[in-house]
Design a protein around this motif. Structure first.
Motif, PDB file in Angstrom:
ATOM      1  N   ARG A   6     -12.911 -11.666   1.993  1.00 44.68           N
ATOM      2  CA  ARG A   6     -13.708 -11.907   0.793  1.00 44.68           C
ATOM      3  C   ARG A   6     -13.654 -10.703  -0.147  1.00 44.68           C
ATOM      4  NH1 ARG A   6     -17.772 -10.658   4.517  1.00 44.68           N
ATOM      5  NH2 ARG A   6     -19.149  -8.937   3.853  1.00 44.68           N
ATOM      6  N   HIS A   7     -13.572  -9.499   0.412  1.00 43.59           N
ATOM      7  CA  HIS A   7     -13.489  -8.321  -0.436  1.00 43.59           C
ATOM      8  C   HIS A   7     -12.236  -8.357  -1.303  1.00 43.59           C
ATOM      9  CE1 HIS A   7     -16.094  -6.570   2.907  1.00 43.59           C
ATOM     10  NE2 HIS A   7     -16.832  -6.433   1.823  1.00 43.59           N
ATOM     11  N   LEU A   8     -11.136  -8.781  -0.716  1.00 39.51           N
ATOM     12  CA  LEU A   8      -9.887  -8.872  -1.479  1.00 39.51           C
ATOM     13  C   LEU A   8      -9.997  -9.911  -2.586  1.00 39.51           C
ATOM     14  CD1 LEU A   8      -7.236  -8.747   1.411  1.00 39.51           C
ATOM     15  CD2 LEU A   8      -8.432  -6.871   0.282  1.00 39.51           C
ATOM     16  N   ARG A   9     -10.552 -11.070  -2.245  1.00 40.12           N
ATOM     17  CA  ARG A   9     -10.681 -12.135  -3.242  1.00 40.12           C
ATOM     18  C   ARG A   9     -11.623 -11.709  -4.362  1.00 40.12           C
ATOM     19  NH1 ARG A   9     -10.850 -15.475   1.724  1.00 40.12           N
ATOM     20  NH2 ARG A   9      -8.839 -16.541   1.883  1.00 40.12           N
ATOM     21  N   TYR A  10     -12.679 -11.010  -4.021  1.00 41.61           N
ATOM     22  CA  TYR A  10     -13.634 -10.563  -5.034  1.00 41.61           C
ATOM     23  C   TYR A  10     -12.996  -9.553  -5.981  1.00 41.61           C
ATOM     24  CZ  TYR A  10     -17.374 -12.705  -2.221  1.00 41.61           C
ATOM     25  OH  TYR A  10     -18.167 -13.593  -1.530  1.00 41.61           O
ATOM     26  N   LEU A  11     -12.264  -8.593  -5.431  1.00 36.87           N
ATOM     27  CA  LEU A  11     -11.611  -7.595  -6.273  1.00 36.87           C
ATOM     28  C   LEU A  11     -10.598  -8.243  -7.203  1.00 36.87           C
ATOM     29  CD1 LEU A  11     -11.008  -4.639  -7.031  1.00 36.87           C
ATOM     30  CD2 LEU A  11      -9.301  -4.632  -5.191  1.00 36.87           C
ATOM     31  N   ILE A  12      -9.800  -9.158  -6.673  1.00 41.43           N
ATOM     32  CA  ILE A  12      -8.792  -9.835  -7.496  1.00 41.43           C
ATOM     33  C   ILE A  12      -9.455 -10.634  -8.611  1.00 41.43           C
ATOM     34  CG2 ILE A  12      -7.056 -11.679  -7.461  1.00 41.43           C
ATOM     35  CD1 ILE A  12      -6.291 -10.648  -4.635  1.00 41.43           C
ATOM     36  N   ALA A  13     -10.560 -11.296  -8.317  1.00 35.96           N
ATOM     37  CA  ALA A  13     -11.258 -12.078  -9.341  1.00 35.96           C
ATOM     38  C   ALA A  13     -11.764 -11.177 -10.463  1.00 35.96           C
ATOM     39  CB  ALA A  13     -12.414 -12.853  -8.720  1.00 35.96           C
ATOM     40  N   VAL A  14     -12.347 -10.042 -10.130  1.00 40.30           N
ATOM     41  CA  VAL A  14     -12.837  -9.115 -11.159  1.00 40.30           C
ATOM     42  C   VAL A  14     -11.668  -8.594 -11.987  1.00 40.30           C
ATOM     43  CG1 VAL A  14     -13.998  -6.920 -11.577  1.00 40.30           C
ATOM     44  CG2 VAL A  14     -14.858  -8.465  -9.809  1.00 40.30           C
ATOM     45  N   ALA A  15     -10.559  -8.268 -11.320  1.00 36.87           N
ATOM     46  CA  ALA A  15      -9.391  -7.767 -12.036  1.00 36.87           C
ATOM     47  C   ALA A  15      -8.832  -8.808 -12.996  1.00 36.87           C
ATOM     48  CB  ALA A  15      -8.315  -7.344 -11.033  1.00 36.87           C
ATOM     49  N   GLY A  54     -15.451   1.179 -19.709  1.00 33.31           N
ATOM     50  CA  GLY A  54     -15.178   0.536 -20.991  1.00 33.31           C
ATOM     51  C   GLY A  54     -15.913  -0.781 -21.145  1.00 33.31           C
ATOM     52  N   ARG A  55     -15.617  -1.464 -22.239  1.00 37.83           N
ATOM     53  CA  ARG A  55     -16.244  -2.776 -22.476  1.00 37.83           C
ATOM     54  C   ARG A  55     -15.771  -3.793 -21.452  1.00 37.83           C
ATOM     55  NH1 ARG A  55     -15.910  -4.606 -28.623  1.00 37.83           N
ATOM     56  NH2 ARG A  55     -17.237  -6.231 -27.697  1.00 37.83           N
ATOM     57  N   ALA A  56     -14.515  -3.666 -21.037  1.00 37.35           N
ATOM     58  CA  ALA A  56     -13.978  -4.547 -20.000  1.00 37.35           C
ATOM     59  C   ALA A  56     -13.724  -3.733 -18.742  1.00 37.35           C
ATOM     60  CB  ALA A  56     -12.680  -5.197 -20.466  1.00 37.35           C
ATOM     61  N   VAL A  57     -13.891  -4.364 -17.601  1.00 39.50           N
ATOM     62  CA  VAL A  57     -13.623  -3.710 -16.329  1.00 39.50           C
ATOM     63  C   VAL A  57     -12.115  -3.726 -16.094  1.00 39.50           C
ATOM     64  CG1 VAL A  57     -14.064  -3.732 -13.852  1.00 39.50           C
ATOM     65  CG2 VAL A  57     -15.846  -4.487 -15.443  1.00 39.50           C
ATOM     66  N   ARG A  58     -11.553  -2.568 -15.773  1.00 45.71           N
ATOM     67  CA  ARG A  58     -10.109  -2.452 -15.582  1.00 45.71           C
ATOM     68  C   ARG A  58      -9.804  -1.851 -14.218  1.00 45.71           C
ATOM     69  NH1 ARG A  58      -7.580  -3.103 -20.486  1.00 45.71           N
ATOM     70  NH2 ARG A  58      -8.916  -2.919 -22.336  1.00 45.71           N
ATOM     71  N   ALA A  62      -4.977   3.313  -8.625  1.00 42.74           N
ATOM     72  CA  ALA A  62      -5.095   2.976  -7.208  1.00 42.74           C
ATOM     73  C   ALA A  62      -5.467   1.511  -7.036  1.00 42.74           C
ATOM     74  CB  ALA A  62      -6.134   3.871  -6.536  1.00 42.74           C
ATOM     75  N   GLY A  63      -6.351   1.020  -7.928  1.00 42.55           N
ATOM     76  CA  GLY A  63      -6.760  -0.374  -7.854  1.00 42.55           C
ATOM     77  C   GLY A  63      -5.608  -1.328  -8.107  1.00 42.55           C
ATOM     78  N   ALA A  64      -4.746  -1.006  -9.093  1.00 44.34           N
ATOM     79  CA  ALA A  64      -3.600  -1.866  -9.382  1.00 44.34           C
ATOM     80  C   ALA A  64      -2.661  -1.946  -8.187  1.00 44.34           C
ATOM     81  CB  ALA A  64      -2.854  -1.342 -10.611  1.00 44.34           C
ATOM     82  N   THR A  65      -2.438  -0.805  -7.522  1.00 53.21           N
ATOM     83  CA  THR A  65      -1.597  -0.802  -6.327  1.00 53.21           C
ATOM     84  C   THR A  65      -2.228  -1.626  -5.213  1.00 53.21           C
ATOM     85  OG1 THR A  65      -0.725   1.381  -6.892  1.00 53.21           O
ATOM     86  CG2 THR A  65      -0.511   0.677  -4.597  1.00 53.21           C
ATOM     87  N   TYR A  66      -3.541  -1.449  -5.041  1.00 57.04           N
ATOM     88  CA  TYR A  66      -4.230  -2.168  -3.963  1.00 57.04           C
ATOM     89  C   TYR A  66      -4.201  -3.675  -4.216  1.00 57.04           C
ATOM     90  CZ  TYR A  66      -7.620  -2.890  -0.231  1.00 57.04           C
ATOM     91  OH  TYR A  66      -8.226  -3.281   0.931  1.00 57.04           O
ATOM     92  N   VAL A  67      -4.429  -4.103  -5.471  1.00 52.85           N
ATOM     93  CA  VAL A  67      -4.438  -5.525  -5.798  1.00 52.85           C
ATOM     94  C   VAL A  67      -3.058  -6.141  -5.580  1.00 52.85           C
ATOM     95  CG1 VAL A  67      -4.541  -7.136  -7.751  1.00 52.85           C
ATOM     96  CG2 VAL A  67      -6.422  -5.560  -7.327  1.00 52.85           C
ATOM     97  N   HIS A  68      -2.002  -5.395  -5.896  1.00 50.77           N
ATOM     98  CA  HIS A  68      -0.644  -5.900  -5.672  1.00 50.77           C
ATOM     99  C   HIS A  68      -0.453  -6.299  -4.211  1.00 50.77           C
ATOM    100  CE1 HIS A  68       3.732  -6.185  -5.738  1.00 50.77           C
ATOM    101  NE2 HIS A  68       3.764  -5.347  -4.719  1.00 50.77           N
ATOM    102  N   TYR A  69      -0.846  -5.415  -3.304  1.00 48.36           N
ATOM    103  CA  TYR A  69      -0.676  -5.708  -1.880  1.00 48.36           C
ATOM    104  C   TYR A  69      -1.709  -6.713  -1.387  1.00 48.36           C
ATOM    105  CZ  TYR A  69       2.798  -2.041  -1.588  1.00 48.36           C
ATOM    106  OH  TYR A  69       3.939  -1.295  -1.756  1.00 48.36           O
TER     107      TYR A  69
END
Length: 315
Positions: A6-15, A54-58, A62-69
Motif C-alpha cells: 500500500r505504501h508503494l501504491r500511495y506514493l505512486i498516486a501522489v506522484a 511548492g504549490r504542487a507536490v513533486r 530519490a523519490g523519482a528513482t524509488y517510484v521507477h522501481y
C-alpha cells in the motif's frame, strides 16, 4: 517498519496527481491518512521522497528513482498473480485487448464470438485507442495484446503479421460493382471518417496523389455511423473492404488504382508473461483471418521494427 504494497501504491498516486488531496480522493482514503502513510514510507527508506514546498507536490530525485522501481515491482507482482491464476486448460482466465477503432467494425465481433464459443470461461476486456497508446500500454503491462498495424514500433514491442487489409469504396448493395476509376470520386458525394483518424489521412493522401478533390457531404468519427449512412442514402464511403463481410446491405467497390494496403499485426510486449488465454486468442485470430479469406500478410512483414510510433486510428 516494513514497507508494504500500500505504501508503494500511495506514493505512486501522489506522484501522478501532484497532490495529496486528489490522490486521497482516487484512493478513497482520507488526506491525513495518506500523508501519514507516505511519511512512514520515507522513514522506512531513510530519505525524503516528496518535495512538499511548492504549490504542487513533486518527487525528489530519490523519490523519482524509488517510484521507477516501485512501478516495476507492482507490475511484476500483477504478472505473478495472473500467472498463478492462469489455468492451462482454459476453464477460466482474463484477457486485456487493445485495438485501433476501425477493427471494431469488422474484426472484434467475430473474434469475441470465436473466443466465447471455444473458451466461455475466459473474460475479455476490450479497449479502443490510438496505436501509440496501445504500445505504451503494452510496455506498462496495461494490456496483454494489441491489434494494430505494422510498425515501426516502440522498442520492446513484438509484432506478428496477421493479414493484409485492403481498402476501397463502400456503397449500398445495389450500386455498380465497379471497379471505379479514382478520378470518378470527384463527382461522387462521400461520407468519410473525420480528419483525426489515421485512416482518413491514408485516404486523403491517396486522393491527393491522384489529383482528386472529393465532395464530402458527411464526416463522422465512427465507422458504424458511416455504414448506417451509406446503407440508407446514396452516399459512398472509403473503408476497409472487410467491413462489408457481415453487412449484406453494403458492397465493396474496388478503386483503380487501388488504395495502398496495410498489414494488420498482433502486438505483444517482448518480455511479457504470455497467459494461456493470450495464446488461445492468438491462435483463434490466426484461424479466423484465414477462414474469412483475408489476404495473407506480405512475406517478411512479421518482424517488429523499433523506432518512431506509427499513427493509428484515434477519434
Amino acid at each position: 517498519m516494513a514497507v508494504e504494497l500500500r505504501h508503494l501504491r500511495y506514493l505512486i498516486a501522489v506522484a501522478e496527481h501532484g497532490s495529496f488531496t486528489r490522490a486521497a480522493e482516487e484512493l478513497r482514503i482520507s488526506q491525513p491518512t495518506l500523508s501519514q502513510q507516505v511519511k512512514q514510507l520515507e522513514r522506512a527508506v531513510g530519505v525524503q521522497l516528496l518535495d512538499r514546498t511548492g504549490r504542487a507536490v513533486r518527487l525528489t530525485d530519490a523519490g523519482a528513482t524509488y517510484v521507477h522501481y516501485a512501478r516495476g515491482a507492482l507490475r511484476d507482482l500483477a504478472t505473478a498473480e495472473r500467472a498463478v491464476m492462469d489455468l492451462a486448460d482454459l476453464s477460466r482466465g482474463h484477457l486485456r485487448l487493445a485495438l485501433t477503432p476501425t477493427f471494431t467494425a469488422y474484426l472484434v465481433g467475430p473474434l469475441v464470438a470465436a473466443l466465447h464459443t471455444a473458451h466461455p470461461g475466459i473474460t475479455l476486456e476490450v479497449r479502443e485507442m490510438p496505436q501509440d497508446r496501445i504500445e505504451a500500454g503494452l510496455l506498462a503491462d496495461d494490456h496483454d495484446l494489441g491489434l494494430a498495424f505494422q510498425g515501426p514500433h516502440l522498442p520492446g514491442i513484438r509484432a506478428t503479421a496477421l493479414f493484409t487489409e485492403t481498402l476501397g469504396l463502400v456503397t449500398a448493395a445495389d450500386a455498380d460493382p465497379g471497379p471505379l476509376p479514382v478520378r470518378d470520386l470527384a463527382t461522387r458525394r462521400l461520407a468519410l471518417l473525420s480528419g483525426d483518424f489515421a485512416t482518413r489521412g491514408h485516404i486523403d493522401a491517396y486522393l491527393a496523389a491522384h489529383g482528386v478533390r472529393p465532395d464530402i457531404a458527411v464526416e463522422a468519427n465512427s465507422v458504424q455511423a458511416l455504414t448506417e449512412i451509406v446503407r440508407r442514402t446514396d452516399l459512398a464511403t472509403v473503408l476497409p473492404d472487410a467491413v462489408t463481410h457481415d453487412h449484406p446491405h453494403l458492397r465493396p467497390v474496388p478503386l483503380d488504382p487501388a488504395l495502398p494496403s496495410r498489414t494488420v499485426t498482433l502486438l505483444r510486449r517482448e518480455s511479457a508473461y504470455e497467459s494461456a488465454a493470450s495464446r488461445a486468442f492468438a491462435e483463434l485470430t490466426t484461424r479466423l483471418v484465414h477462414t474469412r479469406g483475408y489476404l495473407p500478410a506480405p512475406a517478411g512483414s512479421a518482424r517488429a521494427a523499433a523506432g518512431v510510433d506509427q499513427a493509428a486510428d484515434a477519434p
